[in-house]
Scaffold this motif. Structure first.
Motif, PDB file in Angstrom:
ATOM      1  N   LEU A   1       0.974  -1.158  -0.003  1.00  0.00           N
ATOM      2  CA  LEU A   1      -0.041  -0.020  -0.081  1.00  0.00           C
ATOM      3  C   LEU A   1       0.784   1.277   0.016  1.00  0.00           C
ATOM      4  O   LEU A   1       1.666   1.356   0.897  1.00  0.00           O
TER       5      LEU A   1
ATOM      6  N   LEU B   1      -0.483   6.584  -3.343  1.00  0.00           N
ATOM      7  CA  LEU B   1      -1.443   6.008  -3.858  1.00  0.00           C
ATOM      8  C   LEU B   1      -2.618   6.547  -2.758  1.00  0.00           C
ATOM      9  O   LEU B   1      -3.718   7.106  -3.192  1.00  0.00           O
ATOM     10  N   THR B   2      -2.371   6.389  -1.498  1.00  0.00           N
ATOM     11  CA  THR B   2      -3.481   6.644  -0.758  1.00  0.00           C
ATOM     12  C   THR B   2      -3.866   8.109  -0.641  1.00  0.00           C
ATOM     13  O   THR B   2      -5.021   8.226  -0.142  1.00  0.00           O
TER      14      THR B   2
ATOM     15  N   CYS C   1     -12.269   3.735   0.956  1.00  0.00           N
ATOM     16  CA  CYS C   1     -11.604   3.003  -0.182  1.00  0.00           C
ATOM     17  C   CYS C   1     -10.088   2.632   0.839  1.00  0.00           C
ATOM     18  O   CYS C   1      -9.442   1.329   0.437  1.00  0.00           O
TER      19      CYS C   1
ATOM     20  N   TYR D   1      -9.138  -1.556   0.321  1.00  0.00           N
ATOM     21  CA  TYR D   1      -7.821  -1.825  -0.491  1.00  0.00           C
ATOM     22  C   TYR D   1      -6.778  -2.574   0.731  1.00  0.00           C
ATOM     23  O   TYR D   1      -6.254  -3.399   0.187  1.00  0.00           O
TER      24      TYR D   1
ATOM     25  N   CYS E   1      -5.156  -6.087  -0.616  1.00  0.00           N
ATOM     26  CA  CYS E   1      -3.696  -6.142  -0.340  1.00  0.00           C
ATOM     27  C   CYS E   1      -3.460  -7.564   0.338  1.00  0.00           C
ATOM     28  O   CYS E   1      -2.901  -8.470   0.196  1.00  0.00           O
TER      29      CYS E   1
ATOM     30  N   ILE F   1     -10.978   2.800  -7.339  1.00  0.00           N
ATOM     31  CA  ILE F   1      -9.682   2.102  -7.368  1.00  0.00           C
ATOM     32  C   ILE F   1      -9.547   1.590  -8.787  1.00  0.00           C
ATOM     33  O   ILE F   1      -8.377   1.784  -9.188  1.00  0.00           O
TER      34      ILE F   1
ATOM     35  N   LEU G   1      -8.182   4.734 -10.745  1.00  0.00           N
ATOM     36  CA  LEU G   1      -6.822   4.931 -10.132  1.00  0.00           C
ATOM     37  C   LEU G   1      -6.104   3.887 -10.898  1.00  0.00           C
ATOM     38  O   LEU G   1      -4.683   3.989 -11.210  1.00  0.00           O
ATOM     39  N   TYR G   2      -6.359   2.554 -11.109  1.00  0.00           N
ATOM     40  CA  TYR G   2      -5.660   1.533 -11.813  1.00  0.00           C
ATOM     41  C   TYR G   2      -5.486   2.013 -13.132  1.00  0.00           C
ATOM     42  O   TYR G   2      -4.216   1.809 -13.811  1.00  0.00           O
TER      43      TYR G   2
ATOM     44  N   SER H   1      -2.870   3.057  -9.042  1.00  0.00           N
ATOM     45  CA  SER H   1      -2.900   1.757  -8.419  1.00  0.00           C
ATOM     46  C   SER H   1      -2.571   0.587  -9.219  1.00  0.00           C
ATOM     47  O   SER H   1      -2.812   0.511 -10.195  1.00  0.00           O
TER      48      SER H   1
ATOM     49  N   ARG I   1      -3.384  -2.699  -8.499  1.00  0.00           N
ATOM     50  CA  ARG I   1      -4.169  -3.604  -8.521  1.00  0.00           C
ATOM     51  C   ARG I   1      -5.738  -2.768  -8.523  1.00  0.00           C
ATOM     52  O   ARG I   1      -5.952  -1.807  -8.010  1.00  0.00           O
TER      53      ARG I   1
ATOM     54  N   ASN J   1      -3.787  -7.974 -10.448  1.00  0.00           N
ATOM     55  CA  ASN J   1      -2.691  -7.330 -10.124  1.00  0.00           C
ATOM     56  C   ASN J   1      -1.991  -7.010 -11.318  1.00  0.00           C
ATOM     57  O   ASN J   1      -1.715  -8.062 -12.009  1.00  0.00           O
TER      58      ASN J   1
END
Length: 329
Positions: free
Chosen positions: A142, A146-147, A155, A159, A163, A206, A209-210, A215, A217, A243
């Protein structure tokens, strides 16, 4: 800046505390990791400008209350356990050496003190940006950068679960019931609200963001139902973790498997080789790898009792949706 008080902690929707209390399935020795995520969430909740701290060389000071520490460490020697973790974190120096011999060294905690109020930690924001939180598995990390982009308060927890289950032992899947989700997020939602207010928004965020390469994943989910009386009732949701790095490695393995299948067919089913390969090349990586594993298993067996090897191999391939007699699937 000031310290985190219990009032601050309680006002953060209970999600922050709950998330760091449980760290579900993680060993207590990872308190440093939970501490980092607590720091990350604290920074976002209080709208702290980390870049401003970096420019002015200011230290971020916070405190983790005793009640949270005791839940992390329920044993009689909890203070010694915490001291051991903090000492280990302060000795865990990360180093980066440049080609010209220059270097950077850093450690997550610059200062740690346990008092009757809680565990005080001093963190250098510049250092925080260089750290990654993981559960010991290289594929489950993590990242701070990203966070900071998470907008939904749910989220972080989702997340965290992603993970935790992003490993082959879990088959990259996990299952949550409505009660477990409500307990996890300190909510009292029915299944419709869970879907609309938690699952769909976090999945969309998410995944976005991927797609933006922030991200590594994302996840999908499917509802599971069971018959209760004359109705079908939602019992929970099964989550599947995707992933980017694992998919990339799997694609490489699939390419290797494809070449091995080609060699196998050339030896055993040369007449149907082109037809079979034209179908296999359209399969996903996982399926190609599974086909090769089955053929590899066949080669390790005693096949002297098989009367018609060609027919036998064709029957094996048919179980994967392959028709050796046709060039199209």
């Amino acid at each position: 800046m000031g310290d985190i008080t219990k009032k601050n902690m309680e006002s953060d929707n209970k999600v922050l505390i709950k998330r760091n209390n449980q760290a579900p399935g993680f060993t207590s020795s990872l308190a440093g990791n939970r501490s980092q995520m607590l720091i990350e969430r604290y920074i976002q909740y209080n709208s702290i400008n980390v870049q401003e701290y970096i420019k002015t060389n200011r230290i971020l000071t916070m405190v983790i209350p005793i009640d949270i520490l005791r839940k992390w460490y329920p044993g009689p020697n909890w203070k010694k356990d915490i001291a051991k973790v903090c000492f280990g974190k302060m000795r865990d120096i990360k180093q980066e050496t440049m080609p010209n011999g220059n270097f950077k060294m850093m450690t997550l905690f610059a200062y740690a003190e346990l008092t009757d109020e809680g565990l005080f930690l001093d963190v250098v924001p510049k250092v925080l940006q260089n750290y990654i939180v993981g559960n010991g598995n290289p594929y489950t990390s993590l990242e701070y950068n990203l966070t900071t982009k998470f907008e939904s308060k749910f989220c972080h927890e989702i997340y965290w679960e992603i993970c935790k289950h992003d490993n082959p032992r879990e088959k990259y899947k996990f299952f949550l019931t409505p009660n477990e989700i409500n307990e996890k997020f300190a909510t009292k939602y029915n299944v419709t609200n869970i879907l609309e207010k938690i699952l769909k928004p976090t999945q969309e965020e998410i995944k976005r963001l991927y797609e933006q390469n922030f991200s590594p994943r994302f996840f999908t989910f499917e509802e599971r139902r069971e018959v209760v009386g004359k109705c079908k009732k939602i019992t929970g949701w099964e989550f599947t973790v995707y992933n980017q790095e694992r998919n990339r490695r799997q694609d490489i393995k699939a390419q290797e498997a494809y070449l091995k299948i080609d060699k196998f067919l050339e030896e055993k089913l040369d007449k149907y080789r082109i037809n079979i390969l034209s179908q296999i090349k359209n399969f996903n990586s996982e399926k190609i790898i599974l086909i090769w594993m089955r053929l590899e298993n066949y080669m390790s067996q005693d096949v002297t009792t098989i009367r018609n090897e060609v027919a036998y191999l064709c029957s094996i391939l048919s179980k994967y949706g392959i028709n050796p007699h046709s060039s199209t699937k």
